[in-house]
Write an enzyme that holds these catalytic residues in place. Structure first.
Site, PDB file in Angstrom:
ATOM      1  N   ARG A  11      21.112   6.927  37.526  1.00 18.94           N
ATOM      2  CA  ARG A  11      20.991   5.918  36.478  1.00 18.94           C
ATOM      3  C   ARG A  11      22.324   5.764  35.736  1.00 18.94           C
ATOM      4  O   ARG A  11      23.268   6.518  35.978  1.00 18.94           O
ATOM      5  CB  ARG A  11      19.848   6.316  35.543  1.00 18.94           C
ATOM      6  CG  ARG A  11      18.478   6.233  36.222  1.00 18.94           C
ATOM      7  CD  ARG A  11      17.415   6.998  35.479  1.00 18.94           C
ATOM      8  NE  ARG A  11      17.259   6.517  34.111  1.00 18.94           N
ATOM      9  CZ  ARG A  11      16.480   7.140  33.207  1.00 18.94           C
ATOM     10  NH1 ARG A  11      15.812   8.248  33.546  1.00 18.94           N
ATOM     11  NH2 ARG A  11      16.364   6.664  32.002  1.00 18.94           N
TER      12      ARG A  11
ATOM     13  N   LYS B 252      20.779  10.974  34.893  1.00 17.78           N
ATOM     14  CA  LYS B 252      20.888   9.959  33.849  1.00 17.78           C
ATOM     15  C   LYS B 252      21.882  10.438  32.789  1.00 17.78           C
ATOM     16  O   LYS B 252      21.755  11.557  32.287  1.00 17.78           O
ATOM     17  CB  LYS B 252      19.507   9.700  33.242  1.00 17.78           C
ATOM     18  CG  LYS B 252      19.495   8.773  32.033  1.00 17.78           C
ATOM     19  CD  LYS B 252      19.230   9.566  30.768  1.00 17.78           C
ATOM     20  CE  LYS B 252      19.253   8.681  29.539  1.00 17.78           C
ATOM     21  NZ  LYS B 252      19.119   9.493  28.295  1.00 17.78           N
TER      22      LYS B 252
ATOM     23  N   HIS C 135      18.026  19.191  45.578  1.00 13.29           N
ATOM     24  CA  HIS C 135      16.781  18.459  45.765  1.00 13.29           C
ATOM     25  C   HIS C 135      15.811  18.626  44.601  1.00 13.29           C
ATOM     26  O   HIS C 135      15.790  19.636  43.918  1.00 13.29           O
ATOM     27  CB  HIS C 135      16.056  18.878  47.066  1.00 13.29           C
ATOM     28  CG  HIS C 135      16.213  20.316  47.425  1.00 13.29           C
ATOM     29  ND1 HIS C 135      16.550  20.729  48.681  1.00 13.29           N
ATOM     30  CD2 HIS C 135      16.119  21.442  46.693  1.00 13.29           C
ATOM     31  CE1 HIS C 135      16.641  22.042  48.717  1.00 13.29           C
ATOM     32  NE2 HIS C 135      16.380  22.498  47.515  1.00 13.29           N
TER      33      HIS C 135
ATOM     34  N   TYR D 143      15.571  16.781  37.958  1.00  9.35           N
ATOM     35  CA  TYR D 143      15.925  15.737  36.992  1.00  9.35           C
ATOM     36  C   TYR D 143      16.982  16.298  36.054  1.00  9.35           C
ATOM     37  O   TYR D 143      16.757  17.326  35.391  1.00  9.35           O
ATOM     38  CB  TYR D 143      14.720  15.283  36.169  1.00  9.35           C
ATOM     39  CG  TYR D 143      15.139  14.391  35.021  1.00  9.35           C
ATOM     40  CD1 TYR D 143      15.605  13.101  35.269  1.00  9.35           C
ATOM     41  CD2 TYR D 143      15.114  14.845  33.709  1.00  9.35           C
ATOM     42  CE1 TYR D 143      16.029  12.292  34.230  1.00  9.35           C
ATOM     43  CE2 TYR D 143      15.530  14.033  32.670  1.00  9.35           C
ATOM     44  CZ  TYR D 143      15.991  12.759  32.932  1.00  9.35           C
ATOM     45  OH  TYR D 143      16.418  11.967  31.908  1.00  9.35           O
TER      46      TYR D 143
ATOM     47  N   ASN E 202      15.095  16.722  28.143  1.00 13.58           N
ATOM     48  CA  ASN E 202      16.019  16.143  27.162  1.00 13.58           C
ATOM     49  C   ASN E 202      15.354  15.360  26.042  1.00 13.58           C
ATOM     50  O   ASN E 202      16.009  14.993  25.070  1.00 13.58           O
ATOM     51  CB  ASN E 202      17.024  15.228  27.881  1.00 13.58           C
ATOM     52  CG  ASN E 202      16.343  14.110  28.656  1.00 13.58           C
ATOM     53  OD1 ASN E 202      15.249  14.283  29.165  1.00 13.58           O
ATOM     54  ND2 ASN E 202      16.990  12.975  28.752  1.00 13.58           N
ATOM     55  N   TYR E 203      14.057  15.094  26.140  1.00 13.90           N
ATOM     56  CA  TYR E 203      13.393  14.206  25.182  1.00 13.90           C
ATOM     57  C   TYR E 203      12.283  14.942  24.458  1.00 13.90           C
ATOM     58  O   TYR E 203      11.396  15.529  25.087  1.00 13.90           O
ATOM     59  CB  TYR E 203      12.829  12.993  25.938  1.00 13.90           C
ATOM     60  CG  TYR E 203      12.230  11.918  25.067  1.00 13.90           C
ATOM     61  CD1 TYR E 203      12.907  11.419  23.960  1.00 13.90           C
ATOM     62  CD2 TYR E 203      10.984  11.389  25.369  1.00 13.90           C
ATOM     63  CE1 TYR E 203      12.347  10.419  23.177  1.00 13.90           C
ATOM     64  CE2 TYR E 203      10.423  10.381  24.589  1.00 13.90           C
ATOM     65  CZ  TYR E 203      11.110   9.904  23.490  1.00 13.90           C
ATOM     66  OH  TYR E 203      10.559   8.916  22.714  1.00 13.90           O
TER      67      TYR E 203
ATOM     68  N   ALA F 232      14.128  32.068  38.478  1.00 11.00           N
ATOM     69  CA  ALA F 232      13.225  31.003  38.917  1.00 11.00           C
ATOM     70  C   ALA F 232      11.971  30.965  38.059  1.00 11.00           C
ATOM     71  O   ALA F 232      11.423  32.002  37.680  1.00 11.00           O
ATOM     72  CB  ALA F 232      12.850  31.205  40.385  1.00 11.00           C
TER      73      ALA F 232
ATOM     74  N   ARG G 196       9.312  33.910  31.666  1.00  9.30           N
ATOM     75  CA  ARG G 196       8.077  33.523  32.352  1.00  9.30           C
ATOM     76  C   ARG G 196       7.031  34.610  32.125  1.00  9.30           C
ATOM     77  O   ARG G 196       7.358  35.771  31.857  1.00  9.30           O
ATOM     78  CB  ARG G 196       8.329  33.308  33.845  1.00  9.30           C
ATOM     79  CG  ARG G 196       8.824  34.528  34.584  1.00  9.30           C
ATOM     80  CD  ARG G 196       9.294  34.195  35.985  1.00  9.30           C
ATOM     81  NE  ARG G 196       9.740  35.368  36.703  1.00  9.30           N
ATOM     82  CZ  ARG G 196      10.697  35.373  37.612  1.00  9.30           C
ATOM     83  NH1 ARG G 196      11.328  34.255  37.914  1.00  9.30           N
ATOM     84  NH2 ARG G 196      11.026  36.484  38.241  1.00  9.30           N
TER      85      ARG G 196
END
Length: 201
Positions: free
Chosen positions: A82, A100, A112, A115, A135-136, A172, A189
C-alpha cells in the site's frame, strides 16, 4: 530493449518508464509515474501505480501503489504494498504479505503471511510467518520499530507503539506490548497446560 511476452495483453500508460533488459509478462498493468529499472521481471497479474522499482528486481503477481522498491528484490506472489512504503535493496517480501506506510532496510526478509503497517524495520531482520504489527488502537495509528538483526518469531503480535532493539529475538506466538532491549529473547505467551480427560461412551 524491453521484452514483452505478449504486448497485446499488457496495459502500460504513456507516462510509465521502463529501462532496458526488463521483461514484462502478459496481464500486467502499469499506471501513473511508475518507473521500472534495468533487468527486472514483472510477472503476470501485477498492478503497479506510481511505483519506482530499482534494477534486477523480480515481482510476482502483486498489487503495489505509491511506493519505492530497491535493487535485487523479490516481491510476491500475492503481495499487497500500500502507499508510502520504502523498500531497500536485497529484500524479500513474500506470499500474502501486506505492507502499509513502512520503511524496510536492506537484506530483510518478510517471507509470508504477515501484516506490517506503520513500521520502521532495520537491516537483516527476519519476520516470521503470521507476524503482525498491531498499529491501530481503534482511534489512532501507532509506529513499530524493529532494529538491525532482530528476529520476529512466527505468529507474533507487536502491539504498537513498541520498539524491538538490535539482535533481539521474539519467541513464536508472543504478544509484545513493551520495548525489547538489545540481544534479548522475549517470550510472552501462556504456558502449555496438560490435563487428562476421560472419553465418554
Amino acid at each position: 530493449m524491453v521484452k514483452y511476452i505478449d504486448k497485446s495483453h499488457t496495459y502500460i500508460e504513456s507516462s510509465v518508464m521502463i529501462e532496458e533488459g526488463t521483461i514484462i509478462y502478459p496481464n500486467v498493468m502499469l499506471e501513473g509515474k511508475t518507473k521500472i529499472g534495468k533487468n527486472c521481471t514483472i510477472h503476470m497479474g501485477c498492478y503497479l501505480k506510481n511505483v519506482e522499482v530499482g534494477d534486477n528486481t523480480i515481482i510476482y503477481h502483486s498489487h503495489i501503489e505509491e511506493s519505492k522498491i530497491g535493487n535485487f528484490c523479490s516481491i510476491g506472489p500475492y503481495t499487497h504494498i500500500r502507499p508510502h512504503c520504502r523498500i531497500g535493496d536485497n529484500i524479500k517480501i513474500g506470499s500474502f504479505v501486506e505492507l502499509k506506510n513502512s520503511k524496510i532496510d536492506m537484506k530483510t526478509k518478510i517471507p509470508h503471511l504477515s501484516y506490517i503497517g506503520d513500521a520502521i524495520i532495520g537491516k537483516n531482520v527476519t519476520i516470521g510467518c503470521g507476524a503482525i504489527t498491531a498499529n491501530y488502537d481503534g482511534q489512532e495509528k501507532h509506529q513499530t520499530e524493529i532494529k538491525d538483526g532482530a528476529f520476529i518469531g512466527c505468529n507474533s503480535n507487536l502491539v504498537a507503539p513498541v520498539k524491538v532493539e538490535k539482535n533481539a529475538f521474539i519467541g513464536a506466538g508472543s504478544t509484545i506490548t513493551s520495548d525489547v532491549p538489545n540481544d534479548t529473547l522475549a517470550i510472552a505467551r501462556v504456558k502449555t497446560v496438560m490435563k487428562k480427560y476421560k472419553e465418554e461412551c
